[in-house]
Design a protein around this motif. Structure first.
Motif, PDB file in Angstrom:
ATOM      1  N   ASN A 178       0.823  -1.205   0.000  1.00 40.56           N
ATOM      2  CA  ASN A 178       0.000   0.000   0.000  1.00 40.56           C
ATOM      3  C   ASN A 178       0.862   1.262   0.000  1.00 40.56           C
ATOM      4  N   GLN A 179       1.958   1.218   0.741  1.00 40.08           N
ATOM      5  CA  GLN A 179       2.860   2.369   0.772  1.00 40.08           C
ATOM      6  C   GLN A 179       3.526   2.573  -0.589  1.00 40.08           C
ATOM      7  N   VAL A 180       3.889   1.465  -1.228  1.00 43.39           N
ATOM      8  CA  VAL A 180       4.514   1.559  -2.561  1.00 43.39           C
ATOM      9  C   VAL A 180       3.517   2.126  -3.571  1.00 43.39           C
ATOM     10  N   ILE A 181       2.270   1.688  -3.489  1.00 39.57           N
ATOM     11  CA  ILE A 181       1.241   2.206  -4.400  1.00 39.57           C
ATOM     12  C   ILE A 181       1.131   3.719  -4.266  1.00 39.57           C
ATOM     13  N   VAL A 210       5.560  11.845 -13.597  1.00 43.64           N
ATOM     14  CA  VAL A 210       6.931  11.336 -13.561  1.00 43.64           C
ATOM     15  C   VAL A 210       7.649  11.806 -14.813  1.00 43.64           C
ATOM     16  N   ALA A 211       8.972  11.871 -14.723  1.00 42.71           N
ATOM     17  CA  ALA A 211       9.741  12.354 -15.876  1.00 42.71           C
ATOM     18  C   ALA A 211       9.770  11.331 -17.002  1.00 42.71           C
ATOM     19  N   ASP A 212       9.972  10.069 -16.641  1.00 42.67           N
ATOM     20  CA  ASP A 212      10.091   8.990 -17.631  1.00 42.67           C
ATOM     21  C   ASP A 212       9.211   7.827 -17.181  1.00 42.67           C
ATOM     22  N   PRO A 213       8.071   7.600 -17.832  1.00 41.28           N
ATOM     23  CA  PRO A 213       7.168   6.545 -17.369  1.00 41.28           C
ATOM     24  C   PRO A 213       7.755   5.147 -17.468  1.00 41.28           C
ATOM     25  N   VAL A 214       8.641   4.907 -18.428  1.00 39.87           N
ATOM     26  CA  VAL A 214       9.239   3.579 -18.576  1.00 39.87           C
ATOM     27  C   VAL A 214      10.139   3.274 -17.375  1.00 39.87           C
ATOM     28  N   LYS A 215      11.015   4.210 -17.029  1.00 43.55           N
ATOM     29  CA  LYS A 215      11.899   4.012 -15.882  1.00 43.55           C
ATOM     30  C   LYS A 215      11.100   3.977 -14.584  1.00 43.55           C
ATOM     31  N   ALA A 216      10.079   4.843 -14.486  1.00 38.57           N
ATOM     32  CA  ALA A 216       9.255   4.876 -13.276  1.00 38.57           C
ATOM     33  C   ALA A 216       8.490   3.567 -13.101  1.00 38.57           C
ATOM     34  N   LEU A 217       8.086   2.964 -14.213  1.00 36.45           N
ATOM     35  CA  LEU A 217       7.390   1.683 -14.145  1.00 36.45           C
ATOM     36  C   LEU A 217       8.334   0.586 -13.661  1.00 36.45           C
ATOM     37  N   GLU A 218       9.555   0.592 -14.157  1.00 36.74           N
ATOM     38  CA  GLU A 218      10.540  -0.386 -13.705  1.00 36.74           C
ATOM     39  C   GLU A 218      10.754  -0.268 -12.186  1.00 36.74           C
ATOM     40  N   THR A 219      10.874   0.947 -11.718  1.00 37.07           N
ATOM     41  CA  THR A 219      11.061   1.177 -10.277  1.00 37.07           C
ATOM     42  C   THR A 219       9.847   0.697  -9.490  1.00 37.07           C
ATOM     43  N   TYR A 220       8.662   1.035  -9.990  1.00 36.22           N
ATOM     44  CA  TYR A 220       7.422   0.645  -9.319  1.00 36.22           C
ATOM     45  C   TYR A 220       7.312  -0.866  -9.198  1.00 36.22           C
ATOM     46  N   ARG A 221       7.598  -1.563 -10.283  1.00 36.18           N
ATOM     47  CA  ARG A 221       7.518  -3.024 -10.265  1.00 36.18           C
ATOM     48  C   ARG A 221       8.523  -3.629  -9.295  1.00 36.18           C
ATOM     49  N   SER A 222       9.735  -3.100  -9.274  1.00 37.10           N
ATOM     50  CA  SER A 222      10.758  -3.654  -8.369  1.00 37.10           C
ATOM     51  C   SER A 222      10.387  -3.390  -6.909  1.00 37.10           C
ATOM     52  N   LYS A 223       9.831  -2.232  -6.629  1.00 31.35           N
ATOM     53  CA  LYS A 223       9.411  -1.907  -5.262  1.00 31.35           C
ATOM     54  C   LYS A 223       8.249  -2.808  -4.825  1.00 31.35           C
ATOM     55  N   LEU A 224       7.330  -3.096  -5.741  1.00 34.40           N
ATOM     56  CA  LEU A 224       6.223  -3.997  -5.422  1.00 34.40           C
ATOM     57  C   LEU A 224       6.742  -5.397  -5.103  1.00 34.40           C
ATOM     58  N   LYS A 225       7.682  -5.857  -5.885  1.00 32.70           N
ATOM     59  CA  LYS A 225       8.262  -7.184  -5.633  1.00 32.70           C
ATOM     60  C   LYS A 225       8.920  -7.230  -4.249  1.00 32.70           C
ATOM     61  N   ALA A 226       9.686  -6.192  -3.961  1.00 30.55           N
ATOM     62  CA  ALA A 226      10.384  -6.154  -2.674  1.00 30.55           C
ATOM     63  C   ALA A 226       9.398  -6.067  -1.503  1.00 30.55           C
TER      64      ALA A 226
END
Length: 535
Positions: free
Chosen positions: A480-483, A495-511
């Motif tokens: 929930n905090q990551v969301i 966000v500045a770059d949605p592709v990079k921001a998506l990569e970060t979002y996915r990795s944070k969700l996994k963690a």
């Protein structure tokens, strides 16, 4: 029915609720056959008004005057005290009872709701709903078993409500609430300035591309207008889930969903799908075009307020909410022409709300359960009671047309200012189609919409699925905090770059443990689908 969004309760509140309920059970807090949940009479003397085990059940005892404590979600109307005064005069005469009606604000309703059930505060009845965790709380023992009480203390309602509706209020073979009997469809959709669409010769809204064309046209041609003003999260989030037909478990604070209505067993974490990637890239272009403000996630301004002010063009509403909003605007801004696009048209089907989406229940610790049921029976079935508590005071808030089936608000002949609001509180829990009045001057499109929804209706196979998330509460809190920190800005294009921001979002969700939550939801949902034979 108004906008309903779930925000998960904190772990502390959940633990408090569980502990309080266990304590109530260990202290003999059951209420079988209508006996008082409390072991002794409370200090103020307001013990349970009847005892089904000791008196003639055909003649409920109202000799002792009691004050009931009821809670509704949301906010009171400015004139609610006046309405309550009239209601209590009637109740005192008919049932030797008065009701103190309390409200939770929409800003704090969930934490307040949890605490009401956990603290043992004196509450004799409150609004309950599938979207307010009715099934979870029922399993935890928060509500009173009404099965044996209903035939005696709500005889009219007991006979009137269909068995299939009672079934939606049944958990473990026991009835824990009284569902409303006012079938409705509440799909998401967008209210928009149709007069501007016509003026600017923009395409009719039929799909995502035409929505974008409309927002583009308004932004380019209407000086000083932000197409989705204020907080635009509701518009963007509901558009995403309905455009792609994701059936999300747990509301906006969840990323787990069935991939579509037709594939309920295909359960995914949607941020890892190609659809989500496609959408966040598109929302970046929308944000860059100025379809909403850069501070939209912190704004407390409703997009609808900006439509009324002439500086906004689009507002999320479910269908009944849209009808009410359009009707209100027609009174305060009669020169506006508003349209509505329901998101059901993306996939050409609609799902009715469960009867348990709006209901009334009695907490396990209630001291006047039987009298509350008697009042509710009267409220649902006596037209005088029903109209007062649903529409307000006749002559002040509304008037009835000669046909006896239609009401006008404001009353005929009464002039109103721009800040006029129809009398409206959370009356959903006692609504009964037999006593509902049609509103004259309401939005002309509502009847046609309801006919459209009924013609394409599919069974509601998702809402009865209940999960308490206790086994994955740590992961859920982290996710929930990551969301909030990464997902919402990404979906809003901030966000500045949605592709990079998506990569970060996915990795944070996994963690944070999203895979464990996904596994848990799959297990629970699959068990339900197996039980109901849903493929």
């Amino acid at each position: 029915m108004f906008f309903k969004r779930m925000k998960w309760a904190t772990a502390a509140i959940s633990l408090t609720l569980t502990a309080a309920l266990l304590a109530a059970c260990s202290n003999g807090g059951s209420n079988n056959g209508g006996s008082n949940a409390a072991a002794s009479e409370p200090p103020d003397g307001n013990a349970s008004t009847t005892n089904a085990q000791s008196q003639d059940p055909a003649k409920p005892d109202t000799s002792k005057k009691v004050e009931l404590i009821w809670y509704l979600l949301g906010d009171a109307h400015a004139d609610t005290p006046k309405v309550l005064d009239e209601w209590n005069k009637m109740l005192e005469k008919d049932l030797n009872t008065t009701v103190k009606l309390n409200f939770t604000s929409w800003n704090e309703w969930q934490s307040k709701y949890n605490l009401l059930l956990a603290s043992g505060e004196k509450v004799d009845m409150l609004f309950a709903s599938s979207w307010a965790d009715f099934y979870k709380y029922s399993k935890q023992g928060a509500f009173m078993d009404l099965t044996d009480l209903l035939p005696t203390y709500m005889p009219q309602t007991w006979e009137q409500v269909p068995k299939e509706d009672w079934d939606t209020a049944t958990v473990g073979g026991k009835i824990y609430a009284v569902p409303n009997t006012n079938p409705e469809y509440t799909p998401n959709g967008l209210v928009y300035r149709e007069d501007w669409r016509e003026e600017l010769n923009l395409p009719e809204i039929t799909d995502l591309d035409s929505i974008e064309a409309y927002l583009d046209g308004v932004k380019a041609n209407k000086k000083g207008v932000t197409p989705i003003g204020g907080k635009a999260w509701n518009e963007v989030y509901t558009l995403f889930q309905d455009y792609y037909d994701f059936k999300i478990y747990g509301g906006e604070s969840s990323v787990i969903a069935s991939s579509s209505y037709d594939n309920p067993r295909d359960i995914v974490a949607y941020p890892f799908t190609t659809q989500f990637e496609e959408y966040v890239k598109r929302m970046k272009t929308w944000a860059d075009k100025g379809f909403w403000a850069s501070n939209t996630l912190s704004s407390q301004t409703e997009a609808g307020d900006l439509i009324k002010a002439g500086t906004g063009a689009v507002y999320w509403r479910n269908a009944p909410g849209a009808g009410g909003f359009i009707t209100d605007v027609s009174k305060t801004n009669p020169d506006y022409k508003l349209g509505y696009f329901p998101f059901t048209r993306f996939h050409n089907y609609s799902i009715p709300t469960l009867p348990m989406a709006n209901a009334m229940a009695i907490p396990k610790s209630a001291q006047n359960a039987e009298r509350s049921l008697m009042v509710l029976d009267k409220l649902r079935n006596d037209p005088t009671y029903f109209r007062l508590m649903t529409y307000g005071i006749e002559g002040t808030h509304y008037s009835i047309e000669a046909d006896g089936k239609t009401f006008v608000s404001p009353p005929a002949g009464v002039a109103v200012t721009k800040d006029w609001k129809n009398y409206d509180i959370t009356s959903w829990g006692w609504r009964n189609k037999a006593n509902m009045l049609a509103q004259k001057g309401g939005w002309d499109g509502m009847q046609a919409l309801n006919e459209e929804f009924e013609a394409e209706s599919k069974p509601n196979i998702f809402e009865p699925i209940t999960m308490d998330y206790e086994p994955v509460k740590a992961q859920q809190a982290a996710v929930n905090q990551v969301i909030k920190q990464y997902g919402q800005p990404l979906m809003m294009g901030l966000v500045a770059d949605p592709v990079k921001a998506l990569e970060t979002y996915r990795s944070k969700l996994k963690a944070a443990g999203v895979d464990k939550i996904l596994e848990y939801v799959k297990e629970q949902a699959t068990a339900y689908f197996d039980e109901k034979g849903i493929q």
